[in-house]
Design a protein around this motif. Structure first.
Motif, PDB file in Angstrom:
ATOM      1  N   GLU A   2     -65.470 -42.163  60.776  1.00 29.41           N
ATOM      2  CA  GLU A   2     -64.792 -42.502  59.525  1.00 29.41           C
ATOM      3  C   GLU A   2     -63.338 -42.027  59.532  1.00 29.41           C
ATOM      4  O   GLU A   2     -62.446 -42.734  59.046  1.00 29.41           O
ATOM      5  CB  GLU A   2     -65.544 -41.895  58.346  1.00 29.41           C
ATOM      6  CG  GLU A   2     -66.897 -42.555  58.081  1.00 29.41           C
ATOM      7  CD  GLU A   2     -67.642 -41.924  56.923  1.00 29.41           C
ATOM      8  OE1 GLU A   2     -67.158 -40.882  56.412  1.00 29.41           O
ATOM      9  OE2 GLU A   2     -68.690 -42.460  56.529  1.00 29.41           O
ATOM     10  N   THR A   3     -63.100 -40.850  60.080  1.00 28.49           N
ATOM     11  CA  THR A   3     -61.723 -40.337  60.140  1.00 28.49           C
ATOM     12  C   THR A   3     -60.876 -41.163  61.094  1.00 28.49           C
ATOM     13  O   THR A   3     -59.738 -41.527  60.786  1.00 28.49           O
ATOM     14  CB  THR A   3     -61.723 -38.854  60.581  1.00 28.49           C
ATOM     15  OG1 THR A   3     -62.494 -38.087  59.659  1.00 28.49           O
ATOM     16  CG2 THR A   3     -60.302 -38.311  60.627  1.00 28.49           C
ATOM     17  N   ALA A   4     -61.435 -41.474  62.262  1.00 29.14           N
ATOM     18  CA  ALA A   4     -60.680 -42.232  63.255  1.00 29.14           C
ATOM     19  C   ALA A   4     -60.351 -43.632  62.760  1.00 29.14           C
ATOM     20  O   ALA A   4     -59.237 -44.139  62.957  1.00 29.14           O
ATOM     21  CB  ALA A   4     -61.462 -42.302  64.564  1.00 29.14           C
ATOM     22  N   LEU A   5     -61.305 -44.277  62.087  1.00 30.85           N
ATOM     23  CA  LEU A   5     -61.108 -45.666  61.670  1.00 30.85           C
ATOM     24  C   LEU A   5     -60.117 -45.818  60.520  1.00 30.85           C
ATOM     25  O   LEU A   5     -59.748 -46.941  60.174  1.00 30.85           O
ATOM     26  CB  LEU A   5     -62.448 -46.304  61.283  1.00 30.85           C
ATOM     27  CG  LEU A   5     -63.420 -46.551  62.434  1.00 30.85           C
ATOM     28  CD1 LEU A   5     -64.608 -47.363  61.958  1.00 30.85           C
ATOM     29  CD2 LEU A   5     -62.741 -47.250  63.606  1.00 30.85           C
ATOM     30  N   GLU A   6     -59.665 -44.713  59.957  1.00 35.03           N
ATOM     31  CA  GLU A   6     -58.591 -44.800  58.970  1.00 35.03           C
ATOM     32  C   GLU A   6     -57.309 -45.339  59.605  1.00 35.03           C
ATOM     33  O   GLU A   6     -56.387 -45.761  58.910  1.00 35.03           O
ATOM     34  CB  GLU A   6     -58.331 -43.422  58.350  1.00 35.03           C
ATOM     35  CG  GLU A   6     -59.472 -42.949  57.449  1.00 35.03           C
ATOM     36  CD  GLU A   6     -59.244 -41.542  56.916  1.00 35.03           C
ATOM     37  OE1 GLU A   6     -58.211 -40.929  57.291  1.00 35.03           O
ATOM     38  OE2 GLU A   6     -60.089 -41.052  56.142  1.00 35.03           O
ATOM     39  N   GLN A   7     -57.265 -45.354  60.942  1.00 34.06           N
ATOM     40  CA  GLN A   7     -56.106 -45.885  61.667  1.00 34.06           C
ATOM     41  C   GLN A   7     -56.179 -47.394  61.845  1.00 34.06           C
ATOM     42  O   GLN A   7     -55.215 -48.012  62.292  1.00 34.06           O
ATOM     43  CB  GLN A   7     -56.003 -45.209  63.051  1.00 34.06           C
ATOM     44  CG  GLN A   7     -55.985 -43.697  63.031  1.00 34.06           C
ATOM     45  CD  GLN A   7     -54.741 -43.136  62.380  1.00 34.06           C
ATOM     46  OE1 GLN A   7     -53.646 -43.702  62.526  1.00 34.06           O
ATOM     47  NE2 GLN A   7     -54.885 -42.044  61.650  1.00 34.06           N
ATOM     48  N   ASP A   8     -57.319 -48.014  61.520  1.00 38.07           N
ATOM     49  CA  ASP A   8     -57.507 -49.452  61.743  1.00 38.07           C
ATOM     50  C   ASP A   8     -58.264 -50.032  60.549  1.00 38.07           C
ATOM     51  O   ASP A   8     -59.486 -49.879  60.454  1.00 38.07           O
ATOM     52  CB  ASP A   8     -58.281 -49.683  63.048  1.00 38.07           C
ATOM     53  CG  ASP A   8     -58.380 -51.149  63.429  1.00 38.07           C
ATOM     54  OD1 ASP A   8     -58.443 -52.010  62.527  1.00 38.07           O
ATOM     55  OD2 ASP A   8     -58.435 -51.449  64.642  1.00 38.07           O
ATOM     56  N   ASP A   9     -57.572 -50.712  59.670  1.00 40.66           N
ATOM     57  CA  ASP A   9     -58.181 -51.206  58.433  1.00 40.66           C
ATOM     58  C   ASP A   9     -59.295 -52.211  58.701  1.00 40.66           C
ATOM     59  O   ASP A   9     -60.333 -52.198  58.029  1.00 40.66           O
ATOM     60  CB  ASP A   9     -57.119 -51.855  57.538  1.00 40.66           C
ATOM     61  CG  ASP A   9     -56.138 -50.841  56.976  1.00 40.66           C
ATOM     62  OD1 ASP A   9     -56.484 -49.652  56.949  1.00 40.66           O
ATOM     63  OD2 ASP A   9     -55.025 -51.240  56.574  1.00 40.66           O
ATOM     64  N   ASP A  10     -59.096 -53.108  59.671  1.00 40.50           N
ATOM     65  CA  ASP A  10     -60.105 -54.126  59.957  1.00 40.50           C
ATOM     66  C   ASP A  10     -61.392 -53.493  60.471  1.00 40.50           C
ATOM     67  O   ASP A  10     -62.498 -53.849  60.040  1.00 40.50           O
ATOM     68  CB  ASP A  10     -59.578 -55.138  60.984  1.00 40.50           C
ATOM     69  CG  ASP A  10     -58.447 -55.987  60.413  1.00 40.50           C
ATOM     70  OD1 ASP A  10     -58.375 -56.108  59.173  1.00 40.50           O
ATOM     71  OD2 ASP A  10     -57.645 -56.522  61.203  1.00 40.50           O
ATOM     72  N   ALA A  11     -61.259 -52.559  61.396  1.00 40.21           N
ATOM     73  CA  ALA A  11     -62.435 -51.885  61.944  1.00 40.21           C
ATOM     74  C   ALA A  11     -63.138 -51.055  60.875  1.00 40.21           C
ATOM     75  O   ALA A  11     -64.367 -50.988  60.827  1.00 40.21           O
ATOM     76  CB  ALA A  11     -62.037 -51.002  63.131  1.00 40.21           C
ATOM     77  N   MET A  12     -62.346 -50.472  59.968  1.00 43.08           N
ATOM     78  CA  MET A  12     -62.933 -49.696  58.880  1.00 43.08           C
ATOM     79  C   MET A  12     -63.737 -50.579  57.939  1.00 43.08           C
ATOM     80  O   MET A  12     -64.846 -50.225  57.516  1.00 43.08           O
ATOM     81  CB  MET A  12     -61.834 -48.952  58.115  1.00 43.08           C
ATOM     82  CG  MET A  12     -62.326 -48.203  56.883  1.00 43.08           C
ATOM     83  SD  MET A  12     -63.465 -46.844  57.281  1.00 43.08           S
ATOM     84  CE  MET A  12     -62.282 -45.509  57.525  1.00 43.08           C
ATOM     85  N   MET A  13     -63.214 -51.751  57.620  1.00 42.25           N
ATOM     86  CA  MET A  13     -63.923 -52.673  56.740  1.00 42.25           C
ATOM     87  C   MET A  13     -65.243 -53.125  57.353  1.00 42.25           C
ATOM     88  O   MET A  13     -66.269 -53.190  56.675  1.00 42.25           O
ATOM     89  CB  MET A  13     -63.036 -53.880  56.437  1.00 42.25           C
ATOM     90  CG  MET A  13     -61.831 -53.556  55.563  1.00 42.25           C
ATOM     91  SD  MET A  13     -62.291 -53.011  53.897  1.00 42.25           S
ATOM     92  CE  MET A  13     -62.919 -54.542  53.216  1.00 42.25           C
ATOM     93  N   MET A  14     -65.233 -53.427  58.639  1.00 45.00           N
ATOM     94  CA  MET A  14     -66.457 -53.845  59.312  1.00 45.00           C
ATOM     95  C   MET A  14     -67.480 -52.723  59.338  1.00 45.00           C
ATOM     96  O   MET A  14     -68.680 -52.948  59.177  1.00 45.00           O
ATOM     97  CB  MET A  14     -66.145 -54.300  60.741  1.00 45.00           C
ATOM     98  CG  MET A  14     -65.352 -55.596  60.828  1.00 45.00           C
ATOM     99  SD  MET A  14     -65.086 -56.137  62.532  1.00 45.00           S
ATOM    100  CE  MET A  14     -66.781 -56.458  63.041  1.00 45.00           C
TER     101      MET A  14
END
Length: 232
Positions: free
Chosen positions: A155-167
């Motif tokens: 969750e912390t890492a994916l804050e760098q990539d909005d698309d990956a976070m949404m998925m």
């Protein structure tokens, strides 16, 4: 009492290393070294934790905007506590630690680390040779803790990539390894968080994952702006 420079090779990469003194009386060596570094590894004692000179050196590194990894060392020492040191890093230094490995055992029972990304346990024997390790499944009694910290890592890492976070949030789809590593690298270079590892350098346990992280997450010389000149 002085900084020492050496060169090592890991995974087809050349690492130019500056080892700086840890004692508070010689922090000027740390300050000068930070001006030529592309990235750093902050080493904290597993039993001593964050000491006063650690705060000074960390502040210097913040001022110089140097990307860093964290290595909690000496987990084989009496009184070592990885989780306490991580808590000190966050509360005393105000740093956002991104836990990447968890220790297996502690003090005399410290045998290895768990890589949270791959869910693999690195287990070393007592020979002191770093190559004498096996990759095993996560111990059953650590499964819940591994999943807790792994979820936090993703969750912390994916804050760098909005698309990956949404998925990840909407579809429950974990990112692939390359995407996750790219996010960790981006966040590390931006100083958004500090990937945190653990081990025992004296016993050669936990060193390979740290070296892999130096290659994977710290910036190379072409990705770092030159520091302004200083007059000492």
């Amino acid at each position: 009492i002085q900084s020492a420079a050496t060169t090592a090779f890991w995974d087809d990469h050349r690492l130019n290393i500056i080892d700086t003194p840890g004692h508070v009386d010689f922090t000027i060596e740390v300050y000068r070294s930070l001006k030529v570094l592309d990235g750093g590894v902050g080493v904290f004692c597993g039993s001593g934790g964050v000491e006063p000179q650690s705060e000074t050196n960390w502040r210097y590194a913040n001022d110089s905007e140097v990307s860093r990894l964290i290595f909690v060392n000496k987990l084989d020492r009496l009184g070592a506590d990885f989780y306490r040191v991580v808590d000190q890093v966050e509360n005393v230094l105000g740093a956002n630690s991104l836990v990447m490995t968890l220790p297996i055992g502690i003090e005399d029972d410290f045998v290895g680390v768990i890589d949270l990304i791959t869910r693999k346990a690195w287990i070393w024997d007592d020979s002191g040779n770093p190559e004498n390790y096996t990759l095993e499944d996560v111990p059953a009694d650590m499964a819940d803790k591994v999943e807790e910290y792994r979820e936090r890592l993703i969750e912390t890492a994916l804050e760098q990539d909005d698309d990956a976070m949404m998925m990840y949030l909407e579809e429950g789809e974990e990112p692939d390894l390359d995407t996750l590593k790219a996010c960790i690298r981006k966040g590390t270079i931006n100083l958004d968080f500090f990937p945190t590892f653990c081990g025992s350098a004296f016993k050669n346990k936990g060193i390979q994952p740290l070296l892999n992280a130096v290659v994977d997450y710290l910036p190379n010389p072409t990705e770092v702006k030159a520091q302004p000149e200083i007059d000492l």
